[in-house]
Design an enzyme around this catalytic site. Structure first.
Site, PDB file in Angstrom:
ATOM      1  N   ARG A 153      16.299  38.323 -46.152  1.00  8.55           N
ATOM      2  CA  ARG A 153      16.241  39.630 -46.815  1.00  8.55           C
ATOM      3  C   ARG A 153      14.888  39.733 -47.514  1.00  8.55           C
ATOM      4  O   ARG A 153      14.124  38.787 -47.531  1.00  8.55           O
ATOM      5  CB  ARG A 153      17.437  39.874 -47.763  1.00  8.55           C
ATOM      6  CG  ARG A 153      18.026  38.721 -48.497  1.00  8.55           C
ATOM      7  CD  ARG A 153      17.159  38.069 -49.520  1.00  8.55           C
ATOM      8  NE  ARG A 153      16.559  39.011 -50.432  1.00  8.55           N
ATOM      9  CZ  ARG A 153      15.468  38.788 -51.130  1.00  8.55           C
ATOM     10  NH1 ARG A 153      14.837  37.608 -51.029  1.00  8.55           N
ATOM     11  NH2 ARG A 153      14.963  39.687 -51.948  1.00  8.55           N
ATOM     12  N   GLY A 154      14.637  40.920 -48.084  1.00  7.28           N
ATOM     13  CA  GLY A 154      13.304  41.170 -48.651  1.00  7.28           C
ATOM     14  C   GLY A 154      12.487  41.904 -47.593  1.00  7.28           C
ATOM     15  O   GLY A 154      12.453  41.480 -46.429  1.00  7.28           O
ATOM     16  N   ALA A 155      11.842  43.013 -48.003  1.00  4.98           N
ATOM     17  CA  ALA A 155      11.237  43.927 -47.028  1.00  4.98           C
ATOM     18  C   ALA A 155      10.260  43.256 -46.040  1.00  4.98           C
ATOM     19  O   ALA A 155      10.449  43.366 -44.822  1.00  4.98           O
ATOM     20  CB  ALA A 155      10.567  45.085 -47.775  1.00  4.98           C
TER      21      ALA A 155
ATOM     22  N   ARG B 228      18.824  47.447 -41.109  1.00  4.86           N
ATOM     23  CA  ARG B 228      18.796  47.864 -42.523  1.00  4.86           C
ATOM     24  C   ARG B 228      17.870  49.075 -42.633  1.00  4.86           C
ATOM     25  O   ARG B 228      16.730  49.023 -42.176  1.00  4.86           O
ATOM     26  CB  ARG B 228      18.322  46.707 -43.426  1.00  4.86           C
ATOM     27  CG  ARG B 228      19.303  45.530 -43.424  1.00  4.86           C
ATOM     28  CD  ARG B 228      19.028  44.561 -44.557  1.00  4.86           C
ATOM     29  NE  ARG B 228      19.445  45.105 -45.832  1.00  4.86           N
ATOM     30  CZ  ARG B 228      19.147  44.550 -47.005  1.00  4.86           C
ATOM     31  NH1 ARG B 228      18.410  43.448 -47.045  1.00  4.86           N
ATOM     32  NH2 ARG B 228      19.578  45.077 -48.134  1.00  4.86           N
TER      33      ARG B 228
ATOM     34  N   GLN C 130      20.243  38.202 -56.237  1.00  5.54           N
ATOM     35  CA  GLN C 130      18.946  37.664 -55.770  1.00  5.54           C
ATOM     36  C   GLN C 130      18.159  37.052 -56.927  1.00  5.54           C
ATOM     37  O   GLN C 130      17.411  36.092 -56.734  1.00  5.54           O
ATOM     38  CB  GLN C 130      18.098  38.781 -55.139  1.00  5.54           C
ATOM     39  CG  GLN C 130      18.602  39.281 -53.805  1.00  5.54           C
ATOM     40  CD  GLN C 130      19.502  40.499 -53.963  1.00  5.54           C
ATOM     41  OE1 GLN C 130      20.179  40.656 -54.963  1.00  5.54           O
ATOM     42  NE2 GLN C 130      19.532  41.351 -52.963  1.00  5.54           N
TER      43      GLN C 130
ATOM     44  N   ASP D 115      10.671  48.402 -51.439  1.00  9.24           N
ATOM     45  CA  ASP D 115      11.133  48.489 -50.051  1.00  9.24           C
ATOM     46  C   ASP D 115      10.507  49.651 -49.304  1.00  9.24           C
ATOM     47  O   ASP D 115      10.327  49.602 -48.095  1.00  9.24           O
ATOM     48  CB  ASP D 115      12.660  48.598 -50.005  1.00  9.24           C
ATOM     49  CG  ASP D 115      13.274  47.239 -50.254  1.00  9.24           C
ATOM     50  OD1 ASP D 115      13.379  46.852 -51.433  1.00  9.24           O
ATOM     51  OD2 ASP D 115      13.582  46.549 -49.264  1.00  9.24           O
TER      52      ASP D 115
ATOM     53  N   ASN E 227      13.450  50.450 -54.463  1.00  8.09           N
ATOM     54  CA  ASN E 227      13.558  48.992 -54.606  1.00  8.09           C
ATOM     55  C   ASN E 227      15.016  48.684 -54.955  1.00  8.09           C
ATOM     56  O   ASN E 227      15.858  49.587 -55.076  1.00  8.09           O
ATOM     57  CB  ASN E 227      12.591  48.475 -55.681  1.00  8.09           C
ATOM     58  CG  ASN E 227      12.489  46.961 -55.676  1.00  8.09           C
ATOM     59  OD1 ASN E 227      12.300  46.344 -54.638  1.00  8.09           O
ATOM     60  ND2 ASN E 227      12.647  46.328 -56.827  1.00  8.09           N
ATOM     61  N   LYS E 228      15.321  47.427 -55.111  1.00  7.11           N
ATOM     62  CA  LYS E 228      16.691  46.977 -55.368  1.00  7.11           C
ATOM     63  C   LYS E 228      17.381  47.810 -56.438  1.00  7.11           C
ATOM     64  O   LYS E 228      16.778  48.136 -57.466  1.00  7.11           O
ATOM     65  CB  LYS E 228      16.633  45.489 -55.775  1.00  7.11           C
ATOM     66  CG  LYS E 228      17.943  44.832 -56.095  1.00  7.11           C
ATOM     67  CD  LYS E 228      18.993  45.011 -55.021  1.00  7.11           C
ATOM     68  CE  LYS E 228      18.537  44.607 -53.635  1.00  7.11           C
ATOM     69  NZ  LYS E 228      19.470  45.115 -52.570  1.00  7.11           N
TER      70      LYS E 228
HETATM   71  O1  MRU Z   1      18.523  43.750 -50.404  1.00  8.94           O
HETATM   72  P1  MRU Z   1      17.293  42.904 -50.448  1.00  8.94           P
HETATM   73  O2  MRU Z   1      17.490  41.567 -51.068  1.00  8.94           O
HETATM   74  O3  MRU Z   1      16.624  42.838 -49.090  1.00  8.94           O
HETATM   75  O4  MRU Z   1      16.315  43.718 -51.398  1.00  8.94           O
HETATM   76  C1  MRU Z   1      15.052  43.183 -51.666  1.00  8.94           C
HETATM   77  C2  MRU Z   1      14.267  43.957 -52.647  1.00  8.94           C
HETATM   78  O5  MRU Z   1      14.701  44.963 -53.159  1.00  8.94           O
HETATM   79  C3  MRU Z   1      12.878  43.476 -52.911  1.00  8.94           C
HETATM   80  O6  MRU Z   1      12.494  43.768 -54.217  1.00  8.94           O
HETATM   81  C4  MRU Z   1      11.905  44.165 -51.946  1.00  8.94           C
HETATM   82  O7  MRU Z   1      12.360  44.062 -50.620  1.00  8.94           O
HETATM   83  C5  MRU Z   1      10.538  43.622 -52.035  1.00  8.94           C
HETATM   84  S1  MRU Z   1      10.426  41.991 -51.371  1.00  8.94           S
HETATM   85  C6  MRU Z   1       8.810  41.487 -51.435  1.00  8.94           C
END
Ligand code: MRU
Length: 348
Positions: free
Chosen positions: A45-47, A88, A195, A236, A246-247
């Protein structure tokens, strides 16, 4: 540095982020379907990391393509592409990476299947390698915004685990720490997937950067007491005007930061910017399954059939953002990110 994702022997290896920090387990994906499921289930996970995973997924898919010319290759490519694209919806980097892969496919599809597979793999590896370098550049640009002795609040995990290496928000913090500054990180636990509690704390402890874990509802009170000098988060998807997805929970942190005079920084690569969107209102927000809210670590914490909402992201209006730190430099408001552009083909 942490091995988030790597290509080895015709397969993709990822650290299973659902299991951290209790277990360090690696998952091997041999098919594009396995990669798509790993992204959906948040093994990875993470963009930026899911963009890299999707690029490798496309390589795996095309490795089992049956013929090398004409309509069947086209059909295979479209099927694989669409499956990976559906995983996603929010992170722009996923679509950006797939678009880059498509440009290589269009360029080299006439060269025969073997050559095409080789250049697709080279492109996926370039996306991975460039991301690690991009994060270091973000760190270099952002580190001077963090003063010696700062207490920095972060939300979710925008670290090495969310990228090829080094991280975006945590990249800024790492780079400041590498300058010899004493930094304490306050990590929001980040319900529901945790996370912050599971991944950010684990990463920072391995790095030797002091970290204090708080529950999400504590951030405002700490800011009010002057305990937080800056907020740095990842992103994201960022619209042209700087509105930032973002999250879930990032918006609340941003409002609290403004109210308390705490600078709020977003750290993200240019590949997170969606130049097709004028503002954040059209950013697609993923809604995830209710079990993530009803349970913690697989244990029910509420009434089994209670109705639940589980938006995985929110959008922070640009007016709350002090600056956006990218690999090209630090952008200050008013944000006016470029006009729509088509991606060219990277090194092959
Ligand atoms: O649902 P996730 O864990 O994929 O969400 C991740 C985030 O919101 C991060 O802050 C974002 O992707 C930036 S990662 C460098």
């Amino acid at each position: 540095m942490l091995p988030t994702i790597t290509w080895r022997n015709r397969s993709v290896i990822m650290i299973d982020q659902r299991k951290l920090p209790a277990q360090e387990i690696y998952v091997r994906c041999r098919t594009y379907i396995q990669v798509a499921q790993a992204i959906e289930k948040m093994v990875i996970r993470g963009a930026p990391a899911i963009g890299i995973a999707a690029a490798y997924g496309l390589v795996l898919g095309l490795m089992s393509a049956r013929t090398d010319t004409g309509r069947s290759l086209e059909r295979d490519f479209d099927k694989i592409y669409r499956r990976l694209e559906r995983t996603r919806p929010t992170a722009r980097n996923l679509f950006w990476a797939l678009e880059r892969m498509r440009a290589v496919y269009e360029r080299d599809r006439g060269l025969g299947l073997r050559a095409l597979q080789k250049s697709l793999l080279a492109e996926a590896q370039a996306i991975e390698n460039e991301d690690a370098e991009t994060c270091r550049m973000i760190g270099r640009h952002g580190r001077d915004l963090i003063r010696d002795g700062a207490s920095v609040l972060t939300h979710c995990n925008a670290g090495a685990l969310a990228t090829a290496a080094y991280g975006t928000a945590l990249g800024v913090i790492r780079a400041a720490a590498e300058q010899g500054k004493k930094i304490t990180v306050f990590a929001d636990e980040t319900r529901p997937f945790l996370q912050g509690a599971r991944l950010t704390v684990w990463e920072l402890r391995r790095e030797g950067i002091p970290v204090v874990l708080i529950t999400d509802n504590m951030a405002g009170w700490l800011m009010r007491q002057g305990k937080i000098s800056a907020v740095v988060v990842g992103a994201d998807r960022i619209a042209r005007n700087g509105d930032t997805a973002n999250k879930i929970g990032t918006y609340s942190v941003a409002v609290l930061a403004k109210e308390n005079g705490v600078p709020f920084y977003v750290a993200a690569p240019m590949s997170t910017i969606d130049a097709s969107l004028e503002d954040g209102s059209a950013i697609p927000i993923e809604e995830r399954k209710p079990e993530e809210v009803r349970e913690i670590g697989g244990r029910l914490i509420t009434v089994p059939d209670v109705e639940v909402r589980n938006p995985a992201f929110d959008v922070t209006p640009a007016k709350y953002v002090t600056a956006i730190i990218t690999e090209r430099g630090v952008c200050r408001p008013p944000f006016k990110f470029g006009v729509p552009f088509k991606f060219g083909v990277g090194p092959s």
